[in-house]
Write a protein that holds these residues in place. Structure first.
Motif, PDB file in Angstrom:
ATOM      1  N   TYR A 215      30.324  25.208  54.402  1.00 43.29           N
ATOM      2  CA  TYR A 215      31.501  24.792  55.165  1.00 43.29           C
ATOM      3  C   TYR A 215      31.286  23.396  55.733  1.00 43.29           C
ATOM      4  O   TYR A 215      32.181  22.543  55.705  1.00 43.29           O
ATOM      5  CB  TYR A 215      31.782  25.781  56.290  1.00 43.29           C
ATOM      6  CG  TYR A 215      32.903  25.356  57.221  1.00 43.29           C
ATOM      7  CD1 TYR A 215      34.223  25.713  56.961  1.00 43.29           C
ATOM      8  CD2 TYR A 215      32.642  24.585  58.356  1.00 43.29           C
ATOM      9  CE1 TYR A 215      35.260  25.317  57.800  1.00 43.29           C
ATOM     10  CE2 TYR A 215      33.666  24.181  59.200  1.00 43.29           C
ATOM     11  CZ  TYR A 215      34.964  24.549  58.923  1.00 43.29           C
ATOM     12  OH  TYR A 215      35.993  24.140  59.752  1.00 43.29           O
ATOM     13  N   TYR A 219      33.761  20.282  54.971  1.00 44.96           N
ATOM     14  CA  TYR A 219      34.542  19.654  56.037  1.00 44.96           C
ATOM     15  C   TYR A 219      33.618  18.695  56.788  1.00 44.96           C
ATOM     16  O   TYR A 219      32.794  19.110  57.592  1.00 44.96           O
ATOM     17  CB  TYR A 219      35.123  20.714  56.970  1.00 44.96           C
ATOM     18  CG  TYR A 219      36.133  21.595  56.268  1.00 44.96           C
ATOM     19  CD1 TYR A 219      37.479  21.230  56.201  1.00 44.96           C
ATOM     20  CD2 TYR A 219      35.737  22.771  55.636  1.00 44.96           C
ATOM     21  CE1 TYR A 219      38.405  22.016  55.536  1.00 44.96           C
ATOM     22  CE2 TYR A 219      36.655  23.568  54.961  1.00 44.96           C
ATOM     23  CZ  TYR A 219      37.991  23.183  54.918  1.00 44.96           C
ATOM     24  OH  TYR A 219      38.900  23.969  54.245  1.00 44.96           O
ATOM     25  N   GLN A 220      33.788  17.425  56.501  1.00 43.81           N
ATOM     26  CA  GLN A 220      32.823  16.428  56.922  1.00 43.81           C
ATOM     27  C   GLN A 220      32.679  16.292  58.437  1.00 43.81           C
ATOM     28  O   GLN A 220      31.629  15.898  58.934  1.00 43.81           O
ATOM     29  CB  GLN A 220      33.187  15.064  56.317  1.00 43.81           C
ATOM     30  CG  GLN A 220      33.078  15.028  54.797  1.00 43.81           C
ATOM     31  CD  GLN A 220      31.691  15.369  54.288  1.00 43.81           C
ATOM     32  OE1 GLN A 220      30.699  14.856  54.786  1.00 43.81           O
ATOM     33  NE2 GLN A 220      31.612  16.248  53.303  1.00 43.81           N
ATOM     34  N   ASP A 221      33.746  16.617  59.191  1.00 42.78           N
ATOM     35  CA  ASP A 221      33.604  16.519  60.642  1.00 42.78           C
ATOM     36  C   ASP A 221      32.755  17.657  61.194  1.00 42.78           C
ATOM     37  O   ASP A 221      32.346  17.635  62.364  1.00 42.78           O
ATOM     38  CB  ASP A 221      34.966  16.488  61.335  1.00 42.78           C
ATOM     39  CG  ASP A 221      35.782  17.758  61.099  1.00 42.78           C
ATOM     40  OD1 ASP A 221      35.241  18.706  60.509  1.00 42.78           O
ATOM     41  OD2 ASP A 221      36.960  17.779  61.513  1.00 42.78           O
ATOM     42  N   ASN A 228      40.725  25.992  58.891  1.00 42.33           N
ATOM     43  CA  ASN A 228      39.822  25.511  57.843  1.00 42.33           C
ATOM     44  C   ASN A 228      38.962  26.638  57.278  1.00 42.33           C
ATOM     45  O   ASN A 228      38.716  26.705  56.068  1.00 42.33           O
ATOM     46  CB  ASN A 228      38.925  24.404  58.389  1.00 42.33           C
ATOM     47  CG  ASN A 228      39.658  23.096  58.580  1.00 42.33           C
ATOM     48  OD1 ASN A 228      40.797  22.940  58.130  1.00 42.33           O
ATOM     49  ND2 ASN A 228      39.032  22.162  59.265  1.00 42.33           N
ATOM     50  N   PHE A 232      38.980  27.850  53.504  1.00 41.18           N
ATOM     51  CA  PHE A 232      37.709  27.764  52.795  1.00 41.18           C
ATOM     52  C   PHE A 232      37.373  29.078  52.089  1.00 41.18           C
ATOM     53  O   PHE A 232      36.940  29.084  50.928  1.00 41.18           O
ATOM     54  CB  PHE A 232      36.614  27.402  53.795  1.00 41.18           C
ATOM     55  CG  PHE A 232      35.249  27.159  53.203  1.00 41.18           C
ATOM     56  CD1 PHE A 232      35.057  26.153  52.271  1.00 41.18           C
ATOM     57  CD2 PHE A 232      34.163  27.909  53.603  1.00 41.18           C
ATOM     58  CE1 PHE A 232      33.790  25.911  51.732  1.00 41.18           C
ATOM     59  CE2 PHE A 232      32.902  27.679  53.087  1.00 41.18           C
ATOM     60  CZ  PHE A 232      32.720  26.677  52.145  1.00 41.18           C
ATOM     61  N   ARG A 236      39.749  27.869  48.686  1.00 42.37           N
ATOM     62  CA  ARG A 236      38.893  26.802  48.144  1.00 42.37           C
ATOM     63  C   ARG A 236      38.073  27.356  46.985  1.00 42.37           C
ATOM     64  O   ARG A 236      37.115  28.100  47.175  1.00 42.37           O
ATOM     65  CB  ARG A 236      37.988  26.227  49.241  1.00 42.37           C
ATOM     66  CG  ARG A 236      38.693  25.444  50.339  1.00 42.37           C
ATOM     67  CD  ARG A 236      39.146  24.069  49.870  1.00 42.37           C
ATOM     68  NE  ARG A 236      38.042  23.176  49.590  1.00 42.37           N
ATOM     69  CZ  ARG A 236      37.578  22.266  50.458  1.00 42.37           C
ATOM     70  NH1 ARG A 236      38.111  22.152  51.670  1.00 42.37           N
ATOM     71  NH2 ARG A 236      36.584  21.457  50.117  1.00 42.37           N
TER      72      ARG A 236
END
Length: 316
Positions: A215, A219-221, A228, A232, A236
């Motif tokens: 995860y 999700y880069q943040d 999300n 995911f 996804r």
């Protein structure tokens, strides 16, 4: 292929996958139980493992009091629990033995050795301190089985039935875990920022599905958000335990199976339709129609697909 052979290969993979899923649920429960979380009732993490594996009713009827030792014993060693690791590994091995001449030596060795070594374990020796290593061993043996299957089995109908068993079971496990705690994945939790108990539950869900680190890559943040996480684990395709990934594999496999036999049975059309529906939806639509309703409907369709497959191919 005889129906009983197809059935054995399907359930061999399905029970092997279930053994690993049960181990992962217990790993997540154990790890989170080591830390106190505000707003979490005592034993809630162990109850989550029971509910997600479909074992809560049986546990309550047979054991009653919710304790870590009781849950571990019931979910790992109990012969009467159809989702216990013991029952799963033994049933997978029995199905593999029924088709011993139709699988490779490497695959049989992976299944048979796992069962022999597990059967030698004294349940009383698995204390809470030893539990993490033991559960990790179960998971590693499942990876060994999966590796032997993918790397040594001929790509024929036997392989296709094995794949279908694996991903039907994985899809059900993911959907059941999400449905057990669906309310913490509703979008209102993102607006509120997520209470501490909800963030804790998000972590448990991701850990139970081997998705926490993935995860953070996706999700880069790296911030945990209900929307999300739901996206995911549902839509996804790159997430190996998402519903989308499972049915992408199933769609490819039913297409191959149809080509192999030269006919498309109703079950194959059902599998393809589930994948088409997943591809064509989005989380806004799922939330608008109800996340719980979506997940229960998916579980029903997944079970119906497996049942129709058994009818179409004369599973014994």
């Amino acid at each position: 292929m005889l129906g009983r052979t197809a059935s054995s290969l399907f359930w061999m993979s399905r029970y092997q996958e279930r053994a690993q899923n049960t181990a992962k649920l217990l790993q997540a429960a154990y790890r989170t139980a080591m830390v106190t979380h505000a707003g979490q009732a005592d034993g809630e993490n162990w109850r989550f493992a029971l509910a997600s594996s479909g074992s809560e009713f049986g546990f309550t009827e047979k054991v009653g009091e919710l304790t870590p030792r009781g849950v571990i014993s019931y979910m790992v060693f109990d012969k009467t629990n159809p989702s216990s690791v013991r029952v799963c590994l033994e049933t997978a091995r029995n199905n593999a033995r029924a088709v011993r001449t139709g699988i490779t030596a490497e695959l049989w060795e992976a299944i048979n050795t796992t069962w022999i070594e597990f059967a030698d374990v004294n349940p009383q020796s698995i204390t809470q301190e030893k539990l993490p290593d033991f559960l990790a061993w179960i998971s590693q043996r499942s990876h060994l089985f999966r590796g032997a299957l993918l790397n040594t089995i001929l790509r024929d109908d036997g392989y296709y039935f094995s794949q279908l068993g694996n991903f039907v079971e994985r899809a059900e496990n993911t959907a059941r875990i999400l449905d057990t705690q669906y309310w913490v994945l509703l979008p209102d939790n993102d607006v509120a920022g997520g209470a501490s108990g909800e963030r804790y539950q998000w972590i448990v869900i991701l850990r139970a599905l081997s998705g926490l680190r993935s995860y953070r890559f996706a999700y880069q943040d790296a911030k945990l958000k209900a929307g999300n996480i739901a996206t995911f684990l549902i839509l996804r395709d790159e997430m190996p335990r998402s519903l989308a990934h499972c049915y992408n594999w199933i769609d490819d496999t039913v297409e191959d199976l149809g080509e192999f036999y030269g006919s498309v049975q109703p079950s194959l059309e059902m599998g393809s339709q589930i994948w088409k529906d997943l591809k064509s939806t989005n989380m806004d639509a799922i939330y608008n129609n109800g996340l719980h309703e979506f997940l229960t409907d998916f579980i029903g369709r997944n079970n119906a697909f497996a049942h129709q497959l058994s009818i179409d191919y004369n599973f014994a």
